[in-house]
Write a protein that holds these residues in place. Sequence first.
Motif, mmCIF file in Angstrom:
data_model
loop_
_atom_site.group_PDB
_atom_site.id
_atom_site.type_symbol
_atom_site.label_atom_id
_atom_site.label_comp_id
_atom_site.label_asym_id
_atom_site.label_seq_id
_atom_site.Cartn_x
_atom_site.Cartn_y
_atom_site.Cartn_z
ATOM 1 N N LYS A 13 0.843 -1.190 0.000
ATOM 2 C CA LYS A 13 0.000 0.000 0.000
ATOM 3 C C LYS A 13 0.883 1.246 0.000
ATOM 4 C CE LYS A 13 -3.884 2.192 2.422
ATOM 5 N NZ LYS A 13 -4.921 1.994 3.453
ATOM 6 N N THR A 14 0.541 2.230 -0.834
ATOM 7 C CA THR A 14 1.275 3.487 -0.869
ATOM 8 C C THR A 14 0.411 4.588 -0.256
ATOM 9 O OG1 THR A 14 0.476 3.936 -3.117
ATOM 10 C CG2 THR A 14 2.605 2.834 -2.902
ATOM 11 N N LEU A 15 1.013 5.361 0.654
ATOM 12 C CA LEU A 15 0.284 6.447 1.318
ATOM 13 C C LEU A 15 0.648 7.815 0.752
ATOM 14 C CD1 LEU A 15 0.392 5.285 5.046
ATOM 15 C CD2 LEU A 15 -1.459 5.035 3.397
ATOM 16 N N ASN A 16 1.664 7.862 -0.074
ATOM 17 C CA ASN A 16 2.050 9.080 -0.791
ATOM 18 C C ASN A 16 2.421 8.694 -2.208
ATOM 19 O OD1 ASN A 16 3.412 9.615 2.239
ATOM 20 N ND2 ASN A 16 2.335 11.378 1.382
ATOM 21 N N ASP A 17 2.646 9.692 -3.051
ATOM 22 C CA ASP A 17 3.179 9.416 -4.373
ATOM 23 C C ASP A 17 4.618 8.940 -4.223
ATOM 24 O OD1 ASP A 17 0.860 10.152 -5.680
ATOM 25 O OD2 ASP A 17 1.471 12.250 -5.888
ATOM 26 N N TYR A 30 3.514 -9.221 -6.763
ATOM 27 C CA TYR A 30 3.191 -8.090 -5.895
ATOM 28 C C TYR A 30 1.997 -7.342 -6.455
ATOM 29 C CZ TYR A 30 7.504 -8.607 -3.224
ATOM 30 O OH TYR A 30 8.492 -9.090 -2.406
ATOM 31 N N SER A 31 1.178 -6.838 -5.554
ATOM 32 C CA SER A 31 0.039 -6.010 -5.930
ATOM 33 C C SER A 31 0.195 -4.670 -5.225
ATOM 34 C CB SER A 31 -1.265 -6.684 -5.492
ATOM 35 O OG SER A 31 -2.370 -5.812 -5.685
ATOM 36 N N LEU A 32 0.192 -3.572 -6.016
ATOM 37 C CA LEU A 32 0.383 -2.231 -5.480
ATOM 38 C C LEU A 32 -0.885 -1.413 -5.649
ATOM 39 C CD1 LEU A 32 3.320 -3.244 -6.546
ATOM 40 C CD2 LEU A 32 3.954 -0.872 -6.154
ATOM 41 N N ASN A 33 -1.311 -0.747 -4.570
ATOM 42 C CA ASN A 33 -2.442 0.163 -4.671
ATOM 43 C C ASN A 33 -2.498 1.045 -3.433
ATOM 44 O OD1 ASN A 33 -4.295 -1.094 -2.587
ATOM 45 N ND2 ASN A 33 -4.041 -2.844 -3.971
ATOM 46 N N THR A 34 -3.382 2.005 -3.457
ATOM 47 C CA THR A 34 -3.536 2.929 -2.327
ATOM 48 C C THR A 34 -4.740 2.580 -1.452
ATOM 49 O OG1 THR A 34 -4.883 4.431 -3.668
ATOM 50 C CG2 THR A 34 -2.503 4.830 -3.632
ATOM 51 N N ASP A 35 -5.503 1.578 -1.848
ATOM 52 C CA ASP A 35 -6.766 1.292 -1.174
ATOM 53 C C ASP A 35 -6.752 0.045 -0.301
ATOM 54 O OD1 ASP A 35 -7.940 3.497 -2.459
ATOM 55 O OD2 ASP A 35 -8.293 2.288 -4.251
ATOM 56 N N ASN A 36 -5.745 -0.786 -0.440
ATOM 57 C CA ASN A 36 -5.742 -2.051 0.298
ATOM 58 C C ASN A 36 -5.829 -1.805 1.797
ATOM 59 O OD1 ASN A 36 -4.652 -4.556 1.623
ATOM 60 N ND2 ASN A 36 -4.580 -5.203 -0.524
ATOM 61 N N ASP A 40 0.547 -6.221 3.168
ATOM 62 C CA ASP A 40 1.741 -6.810 3.782
ATOM 63 C C ASP A 40 2.727 -5.722 4.180
ATOM 64 O OD1 ASP A 40 1.548 -9.849 3.499
ATOM 65 O OD2 ASP A 40 1.038 -9.176 1.480
ATOM 66 N N ALA A 41 2.758 -4.636 3.411
ATOM 67 C CA ALA A 41 3.715 -3.561 3.696
ATOM 68 C C ALA A 41 3.162 -2.238 3.213
ATOM 69 C CB ALA A 41 5.061 -3.849 3.041
ATOM 70 N N ILE A 42 3.677 -1.158 3.788
ATOM 71 C CA ILE A 42 3.277 0.197 3.418
ATOM 72 C C ILE A 42 4.504 0.980 2.998
ATOM 73 C CG2 ILE A 42 2.442 2.412 4.328
ATOM 74 C CD1 ILE A 42 0.486 0.867 6.074
ATOM 75 N N MET A 43 4.392 1.708 1.900
ATOM 76 C CA MET A 43 5.417 2.654 1.447
ATOM 77 C C MET A 43 4.888 4.054 1.722
ATOM 78 S SD MET A 43 8.124 1.160 -0.107
ATOM 79 C CE MET A 43 8.669 2.221 -1.455
ATOM 80 N N VAL A 44 5.689 4.888 2.399
ATOM 81 C CA VAL A 44 5.215 6.200 2.824
ATOM 82 C C VAL A 44 6.336 7.223 2.717
ATOM 83 C CG1 VAL A 44 5.794 5.756 5.252
ATOM 84 C CG2 VAL A 44 4.004 7.415 4.699
ATOM 85 N N ARG A 45 5.938 8.472 2.556
ATOM 86 C CA ARG A 45 6.895 9.580 2.644
ATOM 87 C C ARG A 45 6.530 10.421 3.866
ATOM 88 N NH1 ARG A 45 7.026 12.480 -2.998
ATOM 89 N NH2 ARG A 45 8.616 13.725 -1.927
ATOM 90 N N SER A 46 5.700 11.433 3.705
ATOM 91 C CA SER A 46 5.413 12.342 4.821
ATOM 92 C C SER A 46 4.024 12.129 5.439
ATOM 93 C CB SER A 46 5.537 13.793 4.351
ATOM 94 O OG SER A 46 4.640 14.041 3.272
#
Length: 398
Positions: A13-17, A30-36, A40-46
């Motif tokens: 899951k991505t919480l930022n661009d 792997y499945s990438l989206n912002t809604d899951n 399993d893991a989160i990618m984040v910036r700020s």
Amino acid sequence: MSTTVLEKVKTIKTLNDIAESGLNVFSGNYSLNTDNQNPDAIMVRSYNMHDLELTGNLKAIARAGAGVNNIPIDKCTEQGIVVFNTPGANANAVKELVLTSLMASSRNLFEGVTWTKTLEGESEQFSKLVEKGKKQFVGKEIKGKTLGVIGLGAIGAQVANDALNLGMDVIGFDPFITVNTAWNLSSDVQRASTIEQLFINSDYITVHVPLTGDTVGMFNQQTFSIMKDDVHILNFSRGELVDEKDMAIALEGGIVGKYITDFPTENVLKMKNAVPFPHLGASTKESEENCAKMAARQVKGFLETGNIQNSVNFPNATLPYTGKRRVTAFHKNIPNMVGQITSVISSFHLNIADMVNRSRGDYAYTMVDIENDVNDAIIPELEAKINQINGIVTNRMI
């Protein structure tokens, strides 16, 4: 050996661009989206995660950057969620902005540009006004001046080395300097035995330390009082390192000549000779890509092999991955944990091929490679047995 576990699709899951070059690291299953809602893991910036629910399936959070103030570290640790950051990935971007600011503030470029723009419409007198007005922006050269660098990590060391190449004398202070950083630091950097020694002797001071209980408000009335008059202070680390009330007074009285900060506030905007940037330190295309790729590789490596590098709450631990089944366990750092884990593994008639155990404060992390082929049918039972050990936070088989 069955590969059912390895072939299971992992969700990110991505919480930022996040830079596409980083997301491209997650090829294959792997499945990438912002809604899951249960990744399993989160990618984040700020993105501020402090009020975000941390679901039961979440195994890792990767901050594409160095600071992790936006992530609830203690909560993650209690739930066995590893938190990664990317130290050094944005170091060159920040270093370039520090050096740019160092020179630009010395030559009064920021004020000069602002003033020049007020001449719009003065076409007939423009040249004369420029020649007359430039006198108020006479600056000074940095060559031969002394730069104090507080914090000699990835960024501070690069700033120190490049400042030497610009003809500056450089004093460094870092009581926690690592061996790797020491190897990369020029021998011409003078070592301050105390931070007060650096404050007393520096014409310019740049700070590159994390915000902690010991560093909050480290720039204050007391420390300003021992600095040279007209010292320039550059803060590209955290705004809270500076007591803003004391800074305003120091600027007004000329004790501090310039305050360049990447952390603008309403108070800073009102300060005389303060130069606020809109948090541009790591805002380059190259930096964002470097951070994203580094964060993604760390997450992918952890999900697929259990190996941990650059975690802020788990101990770093690596074991060469041979494709054998691997038990990973995050647990309290108390006696006989490894013995209990290996006893459970042995009770399933499984032999141990290799293992590693690393601790960090009150917690530890153990990885055990299994010599035998493992039937997928026993994995849930094995994991459940390990979970029953007092002190286990979380475990999984890879």
